[in-house]
Design an enzyme around this catalytic site. Structure first.
Site, mmCIF file in Angstrom:
data_model
loop_
_atom_site.group_PDB
_atom_site.id
_atom_site.type_symbol
_atom_site.label_atom_id
_atom_site.label_comp_id
_atom_site.label_asym_id
_atom_site.label_seq_id
_atom_site.Cartn_x
_atom_site.Cartn_y
_atom_site.Cartn_z
ATOM 1 N N ASP A 144 0.804 -1.225 0.000
ATOM 2 C CA ASP A 144 0.000 0.000 0.000
ATOM 3 C C ASP A 144 0.839 1.279 0.000
ATOM 4 O O ASP A 144 0.293 2.363 -0.214
ATOM 5 C CB ASP A 144 -0.933 0.020 1.211
ATOM 6 N N LEU A 298 -2.950 -11.406 -7.317
ATOM 7 C CA LEU A 298 -2.038 -11.418 -8.462
ATOM 8 C C LEU A 298 -1.084 -10.236 -8.423
ATOM 9 O O LEU A 298 0.093 -10.370 -8.762
ATOM 10 C CB LEU A 298 -2.842 -11.392 -9.772
#
Length: 420
Positions: A144, A298
């Site tokens: 993040d 992914l």
């Protein structure tokens, strides 16, 4: 100085390069046999310490340790388990010290995000209080990119590269078929409170007419009517519209578009999928044929397309953590300092754990375009060095080779077990 063992653990969502940090820790620790005895890895993160499930990494070959550098996932297992404050759950901290004392552990390296840095800080402080001092060093990790003080966070650069590449490739697919097929494509990416990953998709295009035509950031309140108007404009003007949405996109009142109504192990709101919600809005209001996708695991597992910058920085913070401990430092986290953009140069610094714990770094407003739907030149300048370079893993029979550590546990020394 007496030889002490070390404990290393991985925490939270894993990344394509967290094992590169583990490689940095283990290879560097092996350079100090007169200071560090064995490095034990927690089986499934801090849970491994609580359960006294310690992996003896000294049994792994040098070749296996080196192979961690190009292996995604968490080689020793990660977890989502946040230690509460000492007064709320004294027994957990006492248990950690019992295990560390039983196995002669004097160094604690915790590889994770903000909650993990908080855990490392608490252990550094409370171990003194409990009569068994521990040198605790945090190692930054989060896709993040929301840890403060560090210019960027290991794990982010590779996700940014994956998302920018996927956006570029998918947009060419949509553009080629939009006359008679899908006109609106929505890609959902990670990012609960910070829009760094969504922003990276903006590297795929260089103007309003190029995909992604819309980026939705958690930092910008979602306006349904403005969103739909922009989608409609793009389809009519360019023939198609590509949307990249952060999972944390939210309304002005702070309500997540995709709030699923639950909480995860860290107490965070469980998000249920912003892409299908947005797709339904488009269908009902505009009637355009759409397709949506969720990059999900992914994006954080794609080691085959990792950023070379990211791999190098991930290894460097693991290496620095051990060097910090060997130099007598405690309760600190290595950070990445950007020295210049072009050519890109960076170095390793440090920050006290007490300052970095439980904070989030959001996107600066000047990185977001005035209309709220794209990135600025400043943001592009910040992001581009982080996705630069390729560091492909070796391939065998067409597939990436990965490390498969034996992960043998050391015999338990405590009679008592521990229930979470």
């Amino acid at each position: 100085m007496a030889v002490k063992n070390a404990f290393y653990a991985q925490s939270g969502g894993v990344t394509a390069v967290i094992n590169a940090s583990a490689c940095g820790v283990l290879q560097t620790a092996r350079k100090y046999p007169d200071r560090i005895g064995k490095v034990y890895a927690g089986r499934n993160g801090i849970i491994g310490a609580l359960r006294e499930e310690l992996i003896d990494t000294s049994l792994e070959t040098d070749e296996t340790i080196a192979a961690l550098r190009y292996t995604p996932g968490g080689a020793f297992g990660s977890c989502r388990h946040k230690l509460k404050n000492f007064d709320e759950n004294k027994r957990e901290y006492e248990r950690l010290i019992e295990v560390f004392r039983a196995h002669d552990i004097g160094y604690f390296f915790y590889n994770g995000g903000g909650d993990s840095q908080d855990t490392a800080y608490k252990i550094s402080q409370l171990s003194e209080r409990l009569g068994y001092p521990i040198t605790a060093i945090g190692i930054p990790k989060t896709v993040d990119n929301d840890l403060p003080f560090t210019d960027n966070c290991p794990g982010f650069g590779s996700v940014a590269k994956y998302v920018a590449t996927s956006t570029l490739e998918a947009s060419l697919d949509i553009e080629s078929m939009c006359e008679s097929s899908t006109k609106v494509f929505i890609l959902e990416v990670m990012g609960r409170h910070a829009g760094w990953i969504a922003a990276s998709a903006g590297l795929a295009g260089k103007g309003h007419d190029q995909a992604p035509h819309i980026i939705l950031f958690p930092e910008i309140a979602f306006d349904r009517e403005a969103f739909l108007a922009r989608v409609d404009h793009c389809v009519k003007e360019y023939g198609y519209c590509v949307v990249v949405a952060s999972e944390g996109a939210q309304y002005e009142d702070g309500h997540f578009i995709a709030d699923a109504g639950g909480r995860d192990a860290f107490g965070h709101t469980q998000l249920g999928g912003v892409a299908p919600v947005l797709a339904n809005m488009v269908k009902q209001a505009l009637g355009y044929k759409f397709h949506w996708a969720v990059s999900d695991y992914l994006q954080r597992a794609a080691r085959h397309i990792a950023s070379e910058t990211d791999v190098r920085q991930a290894y460097a913070v693991g290496e620095a953590a051990v060097e910090f401990a060997m130099n007598g430092k405690n309760a600190v986290m290595p950070i990445i300092r950007r020295e210049q953009n072009s050519p890109y140069r960076w170095s390793i610094g440090e920050v006290p754990l007490g300052e970095v714990a439980n904070q989030e770094k959001k996107m600066p407003i000047h990185y977001i375009r005035d209309d709220g739907f794209g990135i600025t030149a400043d943001c592009r300048e910040y992001l581009l060095p982080l996705i630069a370079g390729e560091d492909y893993p070796p391939f065998e029979n067409g597939l990436p080779k990965v490390a498969r550590p034996a992960n043998k546990l050391v015999p338990k020394k405590l009679k008592a077990t521990f229930e979470l």
